[in-house]
Scaffold this motif. Structure first.
Motif, PDB file in Angstrom:
ATOM      1  N   TYR A 197       0.838  -1.209   0.000  1.00 21.91           N
ATOM      2  CA  TYR A 197       0.000   0.000   0.000  1.00 21.91           C
ATOM      3  C   TYR A 197       0.874   1.261   0.000  1.00 21.91           C
ATOM      4  CZ  TYR A 197      -2.902   3.728   1.854  1.00 21.91           C
ATOM      5  OH  TYR A 197      -3.517   4.937   2.050  1.00 21.91           O
ATOM      6  N   VAL A 198       1.892   1.265   0.875  1.00 25.15           N
ATOM      7  CA  VAL A 198       2.760   2.441   0.980  1.00 25.15           C
ATOM      8  C   VAL A 198       3.487   2.694  -0.337  1.00 25.15           C
ATOM      9  CG1 VAL A 198       4.860   3.327   2.061  1.00 25.15           C
ATOM     10  CG2 VAL A 198       3.069   2.305   3.465  1.00 25.15           C
ATOM     11  N   LEU A 199       3.978   1.622  -0.953  1.00 22.24           N
ATOM     12  CA  LEU A 199       4.729   1.789  -2.198  1.00 22.24           C
ATOM     13  C   LEU A 199       3.844   2.331  -3.303  1.00 22.24           C
ATOM     14  CD1 LEU A 199       7.067  -1.336  -2.394  1.00 22.24           C
ATOM     15  CD2 LEU A 199       7.675   1.034  -1.928  1.00 22.24           C
ATOM     16  N   ARG A 200       2.581   1.946  -3.290  1.00 19.24           N
ATOM     17  CA  ARG A 200       1.707   2.323  -4.394  1.00 19.24           C
ATOM     18  C   ARG A 200       0.999   3.654  -4.158  1.00 19.24           C
ATOM     19  NH1 ARG A 200       0.962  -0.710  -8.458  1.00 19.24           N
ATOM     20  NH2 ARG A 200      -0.735  -0.314  -9.906  1.00 19.24           N
ATOM     21  N   HIS A 201       0.622   3.905  -2.912  1.00 17.48           N
ATOM     22  CA  HIS A 201      -0.290   5.031  -2.687  1.00 17.48           C
ATOM     23  C   HIS A 201       0.242   6.131  -1.787  1.00 17.48           C
ATOM     24  CE1 HIS A 201      -3.460   2.992  -4.806  1.00 17.48           C
ATOM     25  NE2 HIS A 201      -3.280   1.915  -4.062  1.00 17.48           N
ATOM     26  N   ARG A 202       1.385   5.920  -1.150  1.00 19.56           N
ATOM     27  CA  ARG A 202       1.875   6.979  -0.267  1.00 19.56           C
ATOM     28  C   ARG A 202       3.047   7.713  -0.918  1.00 19.56           C
ATOM     29  NH1 ARG A 202      -2.128   8.057   2.614  1.00 19.56           N
ATOM     30  NH2 ARG A 202      -0.750   9.390   3.819  1.00 19.56           N
ATOM     31  N   VAL A 203       3.267   8.936  -0.461  1.00 19.53           N
ATOM     32  CA  VAL A 203       4.321   9.764  -1.048  1.00 19.53           C
ATOM     33  C   VAL A 203       5.683   9.068  -0.931  1.00 19.53           C
ATOM     34  CG1 VAL A 203       5.568  11.938  -0.841  1.00 19.53           C
ATOM     35  CG2 VAL A 203       3.080  11.884  -0.618  1.00 19.53           C
ATOM     36  N   PHE A 204       5.954   8.507   0.265  1.00 12.45           N
ATOM     37  CA  PHE A 204       7.250   7.851   0.477  1.00 12.45           C
ATOM     38  C   PHE A 204       7.502   6.778  -0.578  1.00 12.45           C
ATOM     39  CE2 PHE A 204       9.543   4.258   2.450  1.00 12.45           C
ATOM     40  CZ  PHE A 204      10.776   4.867   2.623  1.00 12.45           C
ATOM     41  N   GLY A 205       6.488   5.964  -0.838  1.00 14.14           N
ATOM     42  CA  GLY A 205       6.632   4.884  -1.809  1.00 14.14           C
ATOM     43  C   GLY A 205       6.893   5.407  -3.207  1.00 14.14           C
ATOM     44  N   ARG A 206       6.128   6.428  -3.603  1.00 17.95           N
ATOM     45  CA  ARG A 206       6.311   6.970  -4.949  1.00 17.95           C
ATOM     46  C   ARG A 206       7.699   7.588  -5.098  1.00 17.95           C
ATOM     47  NH1 ARG A 206       3.823   3.682  -7.091  1.00 17.95           N
ATOM     48  NH2 ARG A 206       4.259   4.732  -9.043  1.00 17.95           N
ATOM     49  N   ARG A 207       8.188   8.178  -3.989  1.00 17.83           N
ATOM     50  CA  ARG A 207       9.527   8.781  -4.053  1.00 17.83           C
ATOM     51  C   ARG A 207      10.598   7.725  -4.279  1.00 17.83           C
ATOM     52  NH1 ARG A 207       9.015  13.161   0.875  1.00 17.83           N
ATOM     53  NH2 ARG A 207       8.154  14.845  -0.389  1.00 17.83           N
TER      54      ARG A 207
END
Lengths: 327, 330
Positions: free
Chosen positions: B186-196
């Motif tokens: 979830y974090v990798l796909r939908h949170r800023v940290f993941g996208r970064r």
């Protein structure tokens, strides 16, 4: 790169040269060790010290060449290549009854073959060196275990082969005088005085620029990995002549020592920069250090960690120095 | 540079390559399961599969951590020895009677601190990730050796969920692993940290110009690896029951192998933890099936090493063809 043509270099340049630093370090460490232990400078100890150094020196030379070749070049498989080559030599000498000298020749060729697997995947297929050599690290190490079922091999103590690993000429161990010294002499000469050396630095600095001046980048890089494999096998030959047994774990963890020596010697991890003569001095530092620790009864397991500290410290040092130097 | 141009009639289309890239692992997994079901009696039993889950739970968390830094185009070869250090501390505290929740917190914090060492050297010291983690791996090995001091530490699971306990046949530790992977996905796909992480892995300089705090994000990723290693260490203690001088060393390569076989690109910027879970399943089932077939365990290294080499070759070659097809440059 080579500054031999220039008449004088500024004093600050010469002092901040990595090789000056390493030479001072060797002397200082040696002095410290001989103060701490009266046995340090005994002739017998100096012998054993350099016998051990001959093997990892060959590995460090191979790794340094691969790193100098650039584009993320690294060879993590040297330790396992040494193990597997040593076992193959054991199979030839013990099971097939081949003369150890002949087996040694075949083994070096076999080592080049192991290196060519890395070289093919890195230079021809363009795969990342880190993962390629990490997988061959485990592949070769496991093959060495599988081939011997975890046991060890012998058959080397014939036809005077042991002399290569256990005798000394004028007080210098045979493997240092006849194998390590010539290998480094040729390599340092080639780096500074031949077209090979110039090309090595060109592909290490920029693939594109090297290709534009007509260098076959992939072929040269392929050969560097072959060379690294052959040097690892040469290390196996020397080990077998020294210990007279081939163990499947002989090269375990040696990649750490080899890479530490290369980085400490000032070989820049991104390629194209560094002197092989610096690597030779770094080898002296590491050998003196580990021998001193051995005398101080610091075990191998603790030495591993100290080597890790040296590696990280040397890498930090490289960054600090290269930040100051232009380019 | 010298890649030969394939005649276009034989060249697979870009779409086909994408489909192939995504479908390869599921196909391999199905083929693997069918093969071992036929070749190894007892492979497809619930008891055996539960065993596979219990035996590879700690490895799964290490692989999840390694995925994060590989997405950044980094690497961490210190996760195995790091696990050993945390496992020793956790087991020792637990045996000394520390309350279990406190042991869990300390293990996570210690893991995070060790991860921060890697992060500080990579980001602050600007040392390449492989050199950094090769060095810290050696240091962690020695730290464990000194802590161990010739005495094995015997301990059970710190909390039941981190051991081989089952609820109605389902291994609890499997649920822990699924929860961690779910949150990370979830974090990798939908949170800023993941996208970064993806942005930096694709093009660090470009990400920096767009205002991504590259250093801080990379540092956080290495810390997160440490936290995951901390949790894995407690699972390791629960699974093995003893912490010895070389605890965890054997886990580094399989963890990286799971990431690579799963299809997260070692060049960074492409992949994810769910792929790693697939890669892990492939490797865990391979090792289990091979043992059930009666192949000596010495062959394990050969199989895993070969699997990694083949997976990387496939990844890089299809990626390059794809890049050429869609005109992207990397």
């Amino acid at each position: 790169m080579t500054t031999g043509a220039l008449p004088r270099r500024p004093l600050r340049d010469r002092v901040s040269d990595r090789r000056v630093f390493l030479a001072v370090l060797v002397v200082a460490l040696g002095a410290l060790m001989s103060l701490l232990s009266p046995y340090f400078l005994e002739v017998g100890n100096l012998l054993a010290m350099t016998q051990y150094g001959a093997v990892i020196g060959l590995l460090a030379l191979g790794v340094s060449l691969v790193i100098l070749g650039g584009r993320g070049g690294i060879d993590l498989s040297v330790g396992s290549a040494l193990s597997l080559s040593g076992i193959v030599m054991g199979l030839l000498a013990q099971n097939l009854g081949l003369s150890p000298w002949l087996a040694a020749l075949v083994t070096v060729a076999f080592g080049a073959l192991l290196g060519s697997v890395n070289g093919f995947m890195v230079a021809r297929l363009g795969l990342p060196p880190l993962i390629v050599t990490l997988s061959t690290l485990f592949l070769y190490g496991a093959l060495a275990q599988v081939l011997t079922d975890g046991g060890q091999l012998g058959g080397f103590n014939r036809e005077g082969f042991a002399a290569l690993g256990q005798s000394a000429i004028l007080g210098v161990p045979a493997q240092v005088l006849l194998v390590l010294a010539p290998a480094f002499a040729v390599a340092i000469w080639a780096q500074n005085r031949t077209a090979f050396g110039r090309r090595l630095h060109q592909i290490g600095t920029s693939d594109r620029a090297a290709a534009l001046v007509g260098i076959d980048v992939n072929q040269l890089r392929f050969r560097l990995y072959c060379l690294s494999g052959a040097l690892a096998a040469l290390g196996a030959v020397v080990t077998n002549a020294w210990l007279l047994t081939a163990r499947p774990s002989a090269g375990l963890g040696m990649e750490l020592q080899a890479i530490t020596i290369a980085v400490l010697g000032g070989i820049h991890i991104f390629g194209g920069r560094g002197h092989l003569s610096g690597v030779l001095l770094a080898l002296a530092v590491v050998v003196v250090l580990s021998w001193g620790l051995q005398l101080a009864q610091v075990g191998n397991s603790v030495q591993t960690g100290i080597l890790g500290l040296v590696l990280v410290g040397a890498a930090l040092l490289n960054n600090l120095l290269s930040r100051r130097a232009p380019g | 540079m010298t890649t030969t141009t394939v005649p276009s009639a034989f060249a697979p289309s870009a779409r086909m390559l994408v489909v192939l890239r995504n479908a390869l692992l599921p196909i391999l997994l199905v083929a693997e399961v069918i093969f071992f079901t036929v070749a190894a009696p007892g492979f497809l039993s619930a008891a055996n599969l539960a065993n596979v889950v219990i035996n590879s739970a700690d490895l799964a968390l290490l692989a999840a951590g390694v995925t994060l830094v590989v997405l950044l185009a980094g690497i961490d070869v210190s996760v195995g020895p790091m696990l050993g250090v945390v496992a020793w501390v956790g087991a020792t505290l637990f045996v000394a009677g520390t309350p279990p929740p406190l042991v869990v917190v300390i293990a996570l914090l210690l893991g995070g601190a060790l991860g921060a060492v890697n992060g500080a050297l990579v980001v602050g010291g600007r040392i390449s990730p492989i050199i950094t983690t090769l060095g810290t791996a050696a240091i962690f090995k020695t730290v464990l050796f000194i802590l161990w001091d010739s005495t094995d530490v015997f301990a059970g699971p710190v909390v039941p969920a981190l051991g081989p306990a089952r609820a109605g046949g389902l291994p609890l530790v499997g649920l822990v692993v699924l929860a961690v992977f779910g949150v990370l996905a979830y974090v990798l796909r939908h949170r800023v940290f993941g996208r970064r992480l993806f942005a930096i892995g694709n093009d660090a300089e470009g990400a920096r110009l767009l205002g991504v705090p590259v250093g801080r994000t990379a540092f956080a990723a290495y810390v997160l690896v440490g936290v995951l290693v901390g949790l894995a260490a407690l699972i390791y203690v629960g699974r093995v029951g003893v912490v010895q001088a070389t605890a965890g060393n054997e886990l580094t390569l399989p963890a990286i192998a799971a990431v690579v076989v799963g299809g997260t690109s070692i060049l960074g910027g492409e992949g994810g933890v769910l792929r790693t879970l697939g890669g892990l399943a492939f490797i865990a089932l391979l090792q289990n099936g091979v043992v059930l077939m009666g192949v000596p365990p010495l062959w394990n290294g050969v199989l895993v090493g070969a699997a990694v080499a083949l997976a990387v070759a496939f990844d890089v070659l299809t990626r390059r063809t794809l890049d050429k097809r869609i005109g992207a440059r990397k």
